[in-house]
Scaffold this motif. Sequence first.
Motif, PDB file in Angstrom:
ATOM      1  N   SER A   1      13.906  75.196  56.425  1.00 18.62           N
ATOM      2  CA  SER A   1      13.716  76.656  56.333  1.00 18.62           C
ATOM      3  C   SER A   1      12.805  77.134  57.471  1.00 18.62           C
ATOM      4  O   SER A   1      13.021  78.203  58.036  1.00 18.62           O
ATOM      5  CB  SER A   1      13.139  77.037  54.971  1.00 18.62           C
ATOM      6  N   LYS A   2      11.800  76.306  57.816  1.00 21.23           N
ATOM      7  CA  LYS A   2      10.885  76.686  58.913  1.00 21.23           C
ATOM      8  C   LYS A   2      11.593  76.619  60.265  1.00 21.23           C
ATOM      9  O   LYS A   2      11.361  77.448  61.140  1.00 21.23           O
ATOM     10  CB  LYS A   2       9.667  75.766  58.920  1.00 21.23           C
ATOM     11  N   GLN A   3      12.470  75.600  60.423  1.00 22.37           N
ATOM     12  CA  GLN A   3      13.213  75.483  61.690  1.00 22.37           C
ATOM     13  C   GLN A   3      14.182  76.639  61.890  1.00 22.37           C
ATOM     14  O   GLN A   3      14.381  77.116  63.000  1.00 22.37           O
ATOM     15  CB  GLN A   3      14.052  74.194  61.681  1.00 22.37           C
ATOM     16  N   LEU A   4      14.815  77.068  60.789  1.00 17.54           N
ATOM     17  CA  LEU A   4      15.964  77.977  60.942  1.00 17.54           C
ATOM     18  C   LEU A   4      15.652  79.451  60.753  1.00 17.54           C
ATOM     19  O   LEU A   4      16.459  80.297  61.144  1.00 17.54           O
ATOM     20  CB  LEU A   4      17.098  77.558  59.989  1.00 17.54           C
ATOM     21  N   ILE A   5      14.484  79.784  60.184  1.00 14.03           N
ATOM     22  CA  ILE A   5      14.241  81.215  59.954  1.00 14.03           C
ATOM     23  C   ILE A   5      14.121  82.001  61.266  1.00 14.03           C
ATOM     24  O   ILE A   5      14.552  83.170  61.311  1.00 14.03           O
ATOM     25  CB  ILE A   5      13.058  81.475  58.984  1.00 14.03           C
ATOM     26  N   PRO A   6      13.642  81.396  62.371  1.00 10.48           N
ATOM     27  CA  PRO A   6      13.676  82.173  63.622  1.00 10.48           C
ATOM     28  C   PRO A   6      15.090  82.582  64.040  1.00 10.48           C
ATOM     29  O   PRO A   6      15.254  83.550  64.785  1.00 10.48           O
ATOM     30  CB  PRO A   6      13.054  81.207  64.650  1.00 10.48           C
ATOM     31  N   ARG A   7      16.108  81.843  63.556  1.00 12.35           N
ATOM     32  CA  ARG A   7      17.509  82.206  63.851  1.00 12.35           C
ATOM     33  C   ARG A   7      18.086  83.128  62.785  1.00 12.35           C
ATOM     34  O   ARG A   7      19.288  83.414  62.800  1.00 12.35           O
ATOM     35  CB  ARG A   7      18.381  80.942  63.925  1.00 12.35           C
ATOM     36  N   GLY A   8      17.245  83.550  61.826  1.00 17.26           N
ATOM     37  CA  GLY A   8      17.730  84.458  60.782  1.00 17.26           C
ATOM     38  C   GLY A   8      18.505  83.755  59.681  1.00 17.26           C
ATOM     39  O   GLY A   8      19.277  84.378  58.949  1.00 17.26           O
ATOM     40  N   ILE A   9      18.293  82.428  59.548  1.00 18.03           N
ATOM     41  CA  ILE A   9      19.008  81.636  58.528  1.00 18.03           C
ATOM     42  C   ILE A   9      18.004  81.199  57.463  1.00 18.03           C
ATOM     43  O   ILE A   9      16.970  80.611  57.782  1.00 18.03           O
ATOM     44  CB  ILE A   9      19.658  80.387  59.169  1.00 18.03           C
ATOM     45  N   ARG A  10      18.311  81.483  56.209  1.00 15.81           N
ATOM     46  CA  ARG A  10      17.437  81.073  55.109  1.00 15.81           C
ATOM     47  C   ARG A  10      17.937  79.753  54.499  1.00 15.81           C
ATOM     48  O   ARG A  10      19.141  79.499  54.460  1.00 15.81           O
ATOM     49  CB  ARG A  10      17.393  82.152  54.016  1.00 15.81           C
ATOM     50  N   VAL A  11      16.984  78.942  53.999  1.00 17.46           N
ATOM     51  CA  VAL A  11      17.319  77.658  53.363  1.00 17.46           C
ATOM     52  C   VAL A  11      16.534  77.554  52.053  1.00 17.46           C
ATOM     53  O   VAL A  11      15.294  77.612  52.069  1.00 17.46           O
ATOM     54  CB  VAL A  11      16.957  76.453  54.265  1.00 17.46           C
ATOM     55  N   ASN A  12      17.240  77.433  50.950  1.00 18.23           N
ATOM     56  CA  ASN A  12      16.594  77.315  49.642  1.00 18.23           C
ATOM     57  C   ASN A  12      17.274  76.220  48.835  1.00 18.23           C
ATOM     58  O   ASN A  12      18.338  75.722  49.228  1.00 18.23           O
ATOM     59  CB  ASN A  12      16.679  78.653  48.895  1.00 18.23           C
TER      60      ASN A  12
END
Length: 349
Positions: free
Chosen positions: A269-280
């Motif tokens: 989630s930390k890697q991908l949130i700068p790309r606007g992608i959420r991970v849960n």
Amino acid sequence: MPHDPSDTAATESSSTTRRRVLGKIGTGLAATFASPALALQGGAVTPGTGIRQPAQSIKRDPTTQYPRPPFPKQSQPWPGLTSHMTPRPDHGETSYQGSGRLTGRKALITGGDSGIGRAVAIAYAREGADVAINYLPAEESDAQEVIALIRAAGRKALAIPGDIRSEAFCQQLVARAVQGLGGLDILVSNAARQHQVPSILDLTTELFDWTLKTNLYAMFWITKAAVPHFQPGACIIVTASEQAYDPSPNLLDYAQTKAAQVAFTKLLSKQLIPRGIRVNAVAPGPIWTPLQPSGGQDPAKLPQFGADTPIGRAGQPAELAAAYVTLASQESSYATGQVYGVNGGHAQP
Ligand code: NAD
Ligand code: MG
């Protein structure tokens, strides 16, 4: 079988098709869960709005909403089929009503043929998403029921069978989903292997490897292949487990993978949130699915499955769908790196 737009199922009105599909699939289900509250028409119309209350949100006592233990004794060969379970699980076939929360989204669900993945596939389709499901070839009969339900909701359905323990297949799976759906917005990493082995002394390297390949390597391979296709607003949802937090003594390999999936979710989630992608992630408790009678549980203990939860019963796949819809929906735009527990009252995560 890929979806063919010329199929009669695709051109019929979705309500006609849904009635026809449910007539076939829901017979056993209706016998088990027959209840006016689960009928498709839902509840009262909200005054002044004309909106009928969705059937799945009608107020009921959750302790008695579904069967309580004991369950009949049963076992079946891995990977297990829905049709061989007694009682047949409820995936929301006759109750889930969507409200456009995932309109136009394109979702890939691994293990989408049965159990939790099937409930998510039904809910996503009825919320307006096109859905691709992956499963093992031995599960084709389960998968075809899900494909029919997705089409009955008026959405595109893709069936992509194959074994995710192969990195090459995982890459093909994502490529075929992207090509068939015309893109990808939601990945539900849900397939898993669970086999109970009471002692570390009997847990072979082969079994250990099988579990890690299915639950961790495949999740890594599929996610890695999917991320380049995601646009901002896309999301990943991992099916973890309460086993990540309070592992059972007979699930040494499985519980480790579930704990690792939680770490994967929080880190990615930390890697991908700068790309606007959420991970849960969702962390279910004991849920009545084919995974349990096909080696996931000690058959002698299966009749009491779920009895040790505060709610006093196992959960049904249908009771998980709302969590997956909520996490995938744009309404959850500020939620990433989270684990949503659905476990009948065990105070986790
Ligand atoms: P399920 O048996 O219905 O679903 C698991 C699916 O995994 C199968 O349908 C199968 O298609 C897929 N799968 C397994 N090995 C595969 C392989 N090598 N290649 C391709 N597909 C493969 O059972 P379920 O309980 O709905 O499981 C879904 C998820 O829920 C899993 O991640 C499981 O760990 C998790 N979970 C289940 C429970 C429970 O009590 N049922 C509790 C917590 C978490
Ligand atoms: Mg299955």
